[in-house]
Design a protein around this motif. Structure first.
Motif, PDB file in Angstrom:
ATOM      1  N   ARG A 303       0.797  -1.230   0.000  1.00  0.00           N
ATOM      2  CA  ARG A 303       0.000   0.000   0.000  1.00  0.00           C
ATOM      3  C   ARG A 303       0.833   1.285   0.000  1.00  0.00           C
ATOM      4  NH1 ARG A 303      -5.220  -0.521   2.292  1.00  0.00           N
ATOM      5  NH2 ARG A 303      -5.280   1.743   2.173  1.00  0.00           N
ATOM      6  N   ASN A 304       2.134   1.163   0.140  1.00  0.00           N
ATOM      7  CA  ASN A 304       2.939   2.387   0.186  1.00  0.00           C
ATOM      8  C   ASN A 304       4.215   2.199  -0.623  1.00  0.00           C
ATOM      9  OD1 ASN A 304       3.656   5.014   0.852  1.00  0.00           O
ATOM     10  ND2 ASN A 304       3.111   4.781   3.002  1.00  0.00           N
ATOM     11  N   ILE A 305       4.974   3.267  -0.778  1.00  0.00           N
ATOM     12  CA  ILE A 305       6.096   3.242  -1.723  1.00  0.00           C
ATOM     13  C   ILE A 305       7.455   3.323  -1.055  1.00  0.00           C
ATOM     14  CG2 ILE A 305       4.884   4.121  -3.752  1.00  0.00           C
ATOM     15  CD1 ILE A 305       6.679   6.323  -1.195  1.00  0.00           C
ATOM     16  N   TRP A 306       7.488   3.184   0.274  1.00  0.00           N
ATOM     17  CA  TRP A 306       8.781   3.292   0.955  1.00  0.00           C
ATOM     18  C   TRP A 306       9.568   1.999   0.802  1.00  0.00           C
ATOM     19  CZ3 TRP A 306       9.786   8.083   1.749  1.00  0.00           C
ATOM     20  CH2 TRP A 306       8.726   8.971   1.949  1.00  0.00           C
ATOM     21  N   LYS A 307      10.842   2.165   0.657  1.00  0.00           N
ATOM     22  CA  LYS A 307      11.731   1.011   0.557  1.00  0.00           C
ATOM     23  C   LYS A 307      11.597   0.142   1.804  1.00  0.00           C
ATOM     24  CE  LYS A 307      15.762   1.428  -1.867  1.00  0.00           C
ATOM     25  NZ  LYS A 307      17.108   1.945  -2.156  1.00  0.00           N
ATOM     26  N   ASN A 308      11.593  -1.143   1.619  1.00  0.00           N
ATOM     27  CA  ASN A 308      11.526  -2.055   2.755  1.00  0.00           C
ATOM     28  C   ASN A 308      12.803  -1.961   3.590  1.00  0.00           C
ATOM     29  OD1 ASN A 308      11.802  -4.989   4.040  1.00  0.00           O
ATOM     30  ND2 ASN A 308       9.671  -4.611   3.545  1.00  0.00           N
ATOM     31  N   ASN A 309      12.652  -2.191   4.880  1.00  0.00           N
ATOM     32  CA  ASN A 309      13.815  -2.255   5.760  1.00  0.00           C
ATOM     33  C   ASN A 309      14.166  -3.738   5.933  1.00  0.00           C
ATOM     34  OD1 ASN A 309      15.466  -2.461   8.050  1.00  0.00           O
ATOM     35  ND2 ASN A 309      14.600  -0.605   8.957  1.00  0.00           N
ATOM     36  N   TYR A 310      15.161  -4.190   5.158  1.00  0.00           N
ATOM     37  CA  TYR A 310      15.481  -5.627   5.109  1.00  0.00           C
ATOM     38  C   TYR A 310      15.812  -6.210   6.476  1.00  0.00           C
ATOM     39  CZ  TYR A 310      15.865  -5.511  -0.041  1.00  0.00           C
ATOM     40  OH  TYR A 310      15.621  -5.403  -1.371  1.00  0.00           O
ATOM     41  N   ALA A 311      16.572  -5.450   7.245  1.00  0.00           N
ATOM     42  CA  ALA A 311      17.018  -5.995   8.529  1.00  0.00           C
ATOM     43  C   ALA A 311      15.813  -6.259   9.424  1.00  0.00           C
ATOM     44  CB  ALA A 311      17.980  -5.014   9.191  1.00  0.00           C
ATOM     45  N   LYS A 312      14.911  -5.250   9.473  1.00  0.00           N
ATOM     46  CA  LYS A 312      13.731  -5.372  10.328  1.00  0.00           C
ATOM     47  C   LYS A 312      12.818  -6.504   9.846  1.00  0.00           C
ATOM     48  CE  LYS A 312      10.620  -2.130  11.985  1.00  0.00           C
ATOM     49  NZ  LYS A 312       9.943  -0.859  11.697  1.00  0.00           N
ATOM     50  N   SER A 313      12.597  -6.546   8.530  1.00  0.00           N
ATOM     51  CA  SER A 313      11.708  -7.578   7.981  1.00  0.00           C
ATOM     52  C   SER A 313      12.276  -8.971   8.220  1.00  0.00           C
ATOM     53  CB  SER A 313      11.511  -7.376   6.477  1.00  0.00           C
ATOM     54  OG  SER A 313      10.916  -6.130   6.242  1.00  0.00           O
ATOM     55  N   SER A 314      13.575  -9.092   7.984  1.00  0.00           N
ATOM     56  CA  SER A 314      14.187 -10.416   8.135  1.00  0.00           C
ATOM     57  C   SER A 314      14.064 -10.905   9.575  1.00  0.00           C
ATOM     58  CB  SER A 314      15.667 -10.368   7.739  1.00  0.00           C
ATOM     59  OG  SER A 314      15.780  -9.924   6.405  1.00  0.00           O
ATOM     60  N   GLU A 315      14.149  -9.956  10.505  1.00  0.00           N
ATOM     61  CA  GLU A 315      14.039 -10.310  11.905  1.00  0.00           C
ATOM     62  C   GLU A 315      12.678 -10.957  12.191  1.00  0.00           C
ATOM     63  OE1 GLU A 315      13.978  -7.648  15.823  1.00  0.00           O
ATOM     64  OE2 GLU A 315      15.484  -6.996  14.351  1.00  0.00           O
ATOM     65  N   LEU A 316      11.635 -10.335  11.653  1.00  0.00           N
ATOM     66  CA  LEU A 316      10.300 -10.872  11.886  1.00  0.00           C
ATOM     67  C   LEU A 316      10.131 -12.241  11.224  1.00  0.00           C
ATOM     68  CD1 LEU A 316       7.423  -9.624  13.041  1.00  0.00           C
ATOM     69  CD2 LEU A 316       6.830  -9.959  10.654  1.00  0.00           C
ATOM     70  N   VAL A 317      10.603 -12.339   9.986  1.00  0.00           N
ATOM     71  CA  VAL A 317      10.466 -13.616   9.282  1.00  0.00           C
ATOM     72  C   VAL A 317      11.240 -14.697  10.033  1.00  0.00           C
ATOM     73  CG1 VAL A 317      10.847 -14.842   7.117  1.00  0.00           C
ATOM     74  CG2 VAL A 317      10.175 -12.434   7.064  1.00  0.00           C
ATOM     75  N   ASN A 318      12.408 -14.323  10.547  1.00  0.00           N
ATOM     76  CA  ASN A 318      13.203 -15.302  11.298  1.00  0.00           C
ATOM     77  C   ASN A 318      12.481 -15.807  12.534  1.00  0.00           C
ATOM     78  OD1 ASN A 318      15.502 -15.861   9.797  1.00  0.00           O
ATOM     79  ND2 ASN A 318      16.426 -13.891  10.362  1.00  0.00           N
ATOM     80  N   LYS A 319      11.733 -14.891  13.157  1.00  0.00           N
ATOM     81  CA  LYS A 319      10.959 -15.316  14.329  1.00  0.00           C
ATOM     82  C   LYS A 319       9.952 -16.393  13.935  1.00  0.00           C
ATOM     83  CE  LYS A 319       9.538 -11.486  16.686  1.00  0.00           C
ATOM     84  NZ  LYS A 319       8.841 -10.646  17.531  1.00  0.00           N
ATOM     85  N   ALA A 320       9.349 -16.200  12.758  1.00  0.00           N
ATOM     86  CA  ALA A 320       8.381 -17.186  12.273  1.00  0.00           C
ATOM     87  C   ALA A 320       9.081 -18.506  11.962  1.00  0.00           C
ATOM     88  CB  ALA A 320       7.667 -16.653  11.033  1.00  0.00           C
ATOM     89  N   ILE A 321      10.275 -18.395  11.365  1.00  0.00           N
ATOM     90  CA  ILE A 321      11.019 -19.608  11.009  1.00  0.00           C
ATOM     91  C   ILE A 321      11.387 -20.414  12.259  1.00  0.00           C
ATOM     92  CG2 ILE A 321      13.179 -20.470  10.001  1.00  0.00           C
ATOM     93  CD1 ILE A 321      13.007 -18.133   8.007  1.00  0.00           C
ATOM     94  N   GLU A 322      11.789 -19.669  13.293  1.00  0.00           N
ATOM     95  CA  GLU A 322      12.138 -20.343  14.554  1.00  0.00           C
ATOM     96  C   GLU A 322      11.010 -21.230  15.035  1.00  0.00           C
ATOM     97  OE1 GLU A 322      13.274 -17.621  17.735  1.00  0.00           O
ATOM     98  OE2 GLU A 322      14.809 -16.881  16.327  1.00  0.00           O
ATOM     99  N   LYS A 323       9.803 -20.715  14.920  1.00  0.00           N
ATOM    100  CA  LYS A 323       8.652 -21.464  15.427  1.00  0.00           C
ATOM    101  C   LYS A 323       8.202 -22.559  14.472  1.00  0.00           C
ATOM    102  CE  LYS A 323       6.454 -18.909  18.940  1.00  0.00           C
ATOM    103  NZ  LYS A 323       5.243 -18.303  19.466  1.00  0.00           N
ATOM    104  N   LEU A 324       8.207 -22.254  13.162  1.00  0.00           N
ATOM    105  CA  LEU A 324       7.548 -23.150  12.210  1.00  0.00           C
ATOM    106  C   LEU A 324       8.513 -23.943  11.344  1.00  0.00           C
ATOM    107  CD1 LEU A 324       4.819 -20.651  10.949  1.00  0.00           C
ATOM    108  CD2 LEU A 324       4.587 -22.304  12.778  1.00  0.00           C
ATOM    109  N   GLY A 325       9.733 -23.474  11.248  1.00  0.00           N
ATOM    110  CA  GLY A 325      10.684 -24.117  10.332  1.00  0.00           C
ATOM    111  C   GLY A 325      10.624 -23.447   8.963  1.00  0.00           C
ATOM    112  N   ALA A 326      11.780 -23.453   8.290  1.00  0.00           N
ATOM    113  CA  ALA A 326      11.899 -22.683   7.045  1.00  0.00           C
ATOM    114  C   ALA A 326      10.930 -23.148   5.962  1.00  0.00           C
ATOM    115  CB  ALA A 326      13.333 -22.762   6.529  1.00  0.00           C
ATOM    116  N   ASP A 327      10.636 -24.429   5.946  1.00  0.00           N
ATOM    117  CA  ASP A 327       9.787 -24.912   4.850  1.00  0.00           C
ATOM    118  C   ASP A 327       8.313 -24.548   5.027  1.00  0.00           C
ATOM    119  OD1 ASP A 327       9.795 -26.515   7.062  1.00  0.00           O
ATOM    120  OD2 ASP A 327       9.423 -28.370   5.941  1.00  0.00           O
ATOM    121  N   ARG A 328       7.971 -23.988   6.180  1.00  0.00           N
ATOM    122  CA  ARG A 328       6.566 -23.610   6.376  1.00  0.00           C
ATOM    123  C   ARG A 328       6.359 -22.101   6.392  1.00  0.00           C
ATOM    124  NH1 ARG A 328       4.943 -26.263  11.550  1.00  0.00           N
ATOM    125  NH2 ARG A 328       3.018 -25.099  11.232  1.00  0.00           N
TER     126      ARG A 328
END
Ligand code: GLN
Ligand code: ZN
Length: 765
Positions: A303-328
């Motif tokens: 919905r917006n045009i600002w560049k993503n903050n990779y470090a911040k986004s990766s942190e959140l995704v990593n939290k999900a990976i920790e719980k679910l595993g990379a393949d999920r």
């Protein structure tokens, strides 16, 4: 390896190819084959672009010639009878439902006269969808197989796609009952609809689709129990079918937490959530992801045009990976990218410092891939470093802060946001100035933006005509509009807005703190695209923005001419806002800039000033609660800060459109007169809601999105219908919205009939 997914890509083409060809087709200048060819090319290019970027899950059926919700109405044969009696092709039926059709009989074709279906805002965005319109006689059946055709088209090009469809509950929930079936509750049609979803899913499966994305954005609304139950029922039914693709149920634009129970244990393969808009739902939604389900993490902003903050986004995704595993875990855009411009590379005029802060759809595709690679441990060091650098540069840039503006915002007080006297007293003083008849007639502001206007504007922008020549041209346009309104017999005139490319961009260009694109188009509805300006810093108005044109218009007529401004909330909502400062602050900065303009207009002798707020409803937070009450408060405050500096005798108008407005929301603006879109609100209950609105109101009497011309009798019957519930002495007569997209011929005919109807009622009262 963590997968990457795109929920939808813009379909307008990098250079608005779809608009150009569609409009030529409507004018009879392009053939249907030419139109279809452009559509096909756009789809192919979009798929190729995503494939080459390395996206794992690429959408199909995100393309539409008008609107994806309307496509679905057609696919399920939710086509009111009035569109079926002319033997129109599927595509022409689609366009007739989307924009109405009025055409004279020819040797080969019957005469057609049918209005468009209602169009409303897509959640809190500036995209508009055509409302599915159900009646007791709706015959659900599959009408063609667009999702399958487009899936196969991609497959032939070597791209395996994940077709996307709006899910059954959202499709019904966002629809309405037709006027002949007002007692019909759309959700009650679920049982009839589900077998059609099954059928289309079977066909997709047979065609080779292994996955499908079903969008249920209504899950971010406050859903009644019946709607939550409908979700469970729908997905328990669809998820248990054999020979269907794996279903990812997608939600976006907010939190699903209050509806989480409806999602627990559903037999679907994956769930998608928007963590850009609602990061706070992370822990809670994770708890409902079953051990055999995938989680699609919406982290690149659709919905917006600002560049993503990779470090911040990766942190959140990593939290999900920790719980679910990379393949999920899947890294995805938060929503479809439909709401963002196509490609930043097309921007040749942006200041490089600022350009480095942005990311459009094409760039976002790459962002999703980089984040997915990063969390999978692939080497994207160079990308990460470059990203961190531009994120830091933006935060530190001098272009974002203006202390004087910040100080002025903090000095706003209640007095600045309150008119000197209450409405009855203002009205008495205004009556002395204007002496208007009963059923005063007016328009919303713009008159047809002709080719001639666009040509001259382009010449001026390119410098091939001088400022003086351009001003002369604009004045001649204003004069023509004034003379026309005098002839037709309108009471309160407008200057016609010929100098404005767009109601927000025009002001944005004169307000400091904004930046603009040359090609950053985003679809608003049908073939109508907008190019939202971008707020990059604190906002202020260095000099008057609209006074010259209004003063000229008033100088050549004795009738009152409305000064015409775009309100603070609309300026904010129809721009890409900053994400580093809250929306309230941005709205108040705009309000102060507009307040200066309103005061200048009044000082220059303008007696009626309209401050348009068509976007005020779309900004309403999607759920009831604290955030919504706060919004209503600051949105109204911003409007009142902009408009309360004037004398009692100056009449303040406002205008709203494209939405189900709650009269209580607009009350707080305390405008003397409001005009609202109304022509397609046939429901008498809706009219009744406005009965107690204390100030004056113009309920829009004709649809300006359609070239159709209503007759005098049609206007009379509409007005008569409204007068059953609505008092005559508060009643203004006007169209739904501005006339800029219409031709002169239709405009003349419609307004002539409208004024004739007003005169008819003056004689009756
Ligand atoms: N004054 C504007 C116009 O007439 C209002 C447009 C709008 O509400 N969208 O064009
Ligand atoms: Zn409008």
């Amino acid at each position: 390896m963590v997968q990457s997914a795109i929920l939808g890509f813009p379909r307008i083409g990098p250079n608005r190819e779809l608009k150009k060809i569609t409009e030529s087709y409507w004018k009879g200048k392009a053939s249907v084959d030419e139109l279809l060819k452009v559509g096909k090319d756009i789809r192919a290019a979009n798929w190729k672009l995503q494939k080459e970027a390395g996206v794992d899950i690429i959408p199909s059926n995100d393309f539409s010639y008008y609107d994806q919700v309307l496509d679905l109405s057609l696919l399920f044969n939710v086509v009111p009878e009035r569109y079926t009696k002319y033997d129109l092709s599927q595509l022409d039926t689609l366009f007739a439902m989307g924009r109405g059709l009025q055409r004279k009989a020819t040797e080969t074709e019957k005469a057609v006269d049918v209005t468009a279906l209602e169009m409303v805002k897509w959640f809190d965005s500036n995209y508009h969808y055509v409302r599915p319109t159900f009646s007791h006689s709706t015959q659900f059946k599959l009408n063609g197989q667009k999702p399958v055709d487009e899936f196969l088209e991609a497959k032939e090009l070597g791209v395996q796609t994940r077709p996307v469809l709006l899910g059954p509950v959202s499709f019904l929930y966002l629809g309405k009952a037709d006027k002949d079936s007002l007692d019909l509750e759309p959700l009650s049609l679920l049982d009839k609809l589900l077998p059609l979803y099954k059928e289309i899913l079977n066909k997709l499966h047979a065609a080779g689709a292994t996955e499908v994305q079903l969008d249920e954005p209504v899950l971010v609304l406050d859903l009644e129990k019946s709607a939550q139950d409908a979700i469970r029922k729908a997905y328990e039914y669809l998820g248990k079918q054999s020979n269907v693709p794996k279903i990812t149920l997608a939600t976006y634009f907010g939190t699903v937490v209050p509806n989480l129970d409806a999602l627990k244990g559903l037999p679907v393969a994956g769930l998608h959530f928007d963590f850009v808009r609602a990061p706070c739902q992370f822990e809670k939604v994770l708890s409902v992801v079953d051990k055999n389900q995938t989680l699609s993490v919406g982290i690149v902003d659709g919905r917006n045009i600002w560049k993503n903050n990779y470090a911040k986004s990766s942190e959140l995704v990593n939290k999900a990976i920790e719980k679910l595993g990379a393949d999920r875990v899947i890294v995805a855009t938060s929503s479809s990218l439909l709401h963002t411009p196509v490609d930043l590379e097309n921007e040749t005029k942006l200041d490089p410092e600022i350009k480095d802060w942005f990311s459009f759809a094409t760039q976002k595709v790459k962002e999703v891939v980089v984040i997915a690679k990063n969390v999978s441990g692939a080497d994207v060091k160079a990308e990460l470093e470059a990203n961190a650098k531009s994120v830091a540069a933006r935060a530190a840039s001098k272009r974002t802060n203006d202390e004087a503006v910040q100080k002025r915002v903090s000095s706003i007080n209640e007095k600045m946001a309150t008119r000197a006297a209450p409405f009855p007293q203002r009205l008495a003083e205004q009556k002395k100035v204007f002496n208007l008849p009963l059923f005063p007639t007016t328009t919303i502001g713009s008159f047809p933006q002709t080719k001639d206007i666009r040509i001259n504007r382009n010449k001026f922008v390119k410098g091939t005509i001088s400022a003086e020549e351009y001003e002369k041209f604009i004045n001649s346009e204003i004069e023509a509009v004034i003379r026309f309104q005098e002839e037709v017999g309108l009471d309160v005139l407008v200057h016609g807005e010929p100098e404005r490319n767009d109601m927000v961009q025009y002001f944005g260009e004169k307000i400091q703190g904004y930046t603009f694109t040359v090609n950053g188009w985003v679809q608003s509805y049908g073939s109508r695209y907008v190019r939202p300006p971008i707020i990059v810093g604190d906002l202020s108005r260095p000099e008057a923005m609209s006074v010259k044109e209004s003063v000229y218009a008033q100088s050549i007529t004795t009738k009152p001419v409305k000064g015409m401004l775009t309100g603070p909330v609309t300026c904010l909502r129809w721009s890409f806002p900053r994400d580093d400062v809250d929306q309230k602050t941005q709205a108040l900065q705009l309000a102060l800039a507009l307040r200066d303009e309103v005061d200048d207009l009044e000082a220059a002798g303008i007696k009626v000033i309209q401050v348009d707020e068509p976007a005020i409803r779309e900004g309403l937070p999607l759920r009831a609660g604290e955030e919504r009450s706060a919004y209503l408060k600051w949105a109204a405050e911003a409007f009142r800060v902009a408009t309360s500096g004037v004398q009692n005798k100056t009449q303040i108008h406002s205008h709203f459109c494209y939405s189900d407005l709650d009269p209580s929301h607009i009350k707080a603006l305390d405008a003397d007169v409001v005009s609202i879109e109304f022509s397609k609100k046939d429901d008498p209950n809706y009219i009744a809601e406005f009965k107690d609105y204390p100030n004056h109101i113009g309920l829009g009497l004709f649809d300006i999105h359609s070239p159709r011309v209503p007759s005098k009798e049609e206007f009379i019957s509409k007005i008569r219908n409204i007068l059953k519930t609505y008092p005559a002495d508060k009643f203004w007569v006007n169209p739904d919205c501005g006339l800029k997209t219409r031709d002169w011929e239709e405009t003349k005919a419609s307004l002539t009939n409208m004024v004739a109807a007003a005169k008819y009622f003056r004689e009756q009262y």
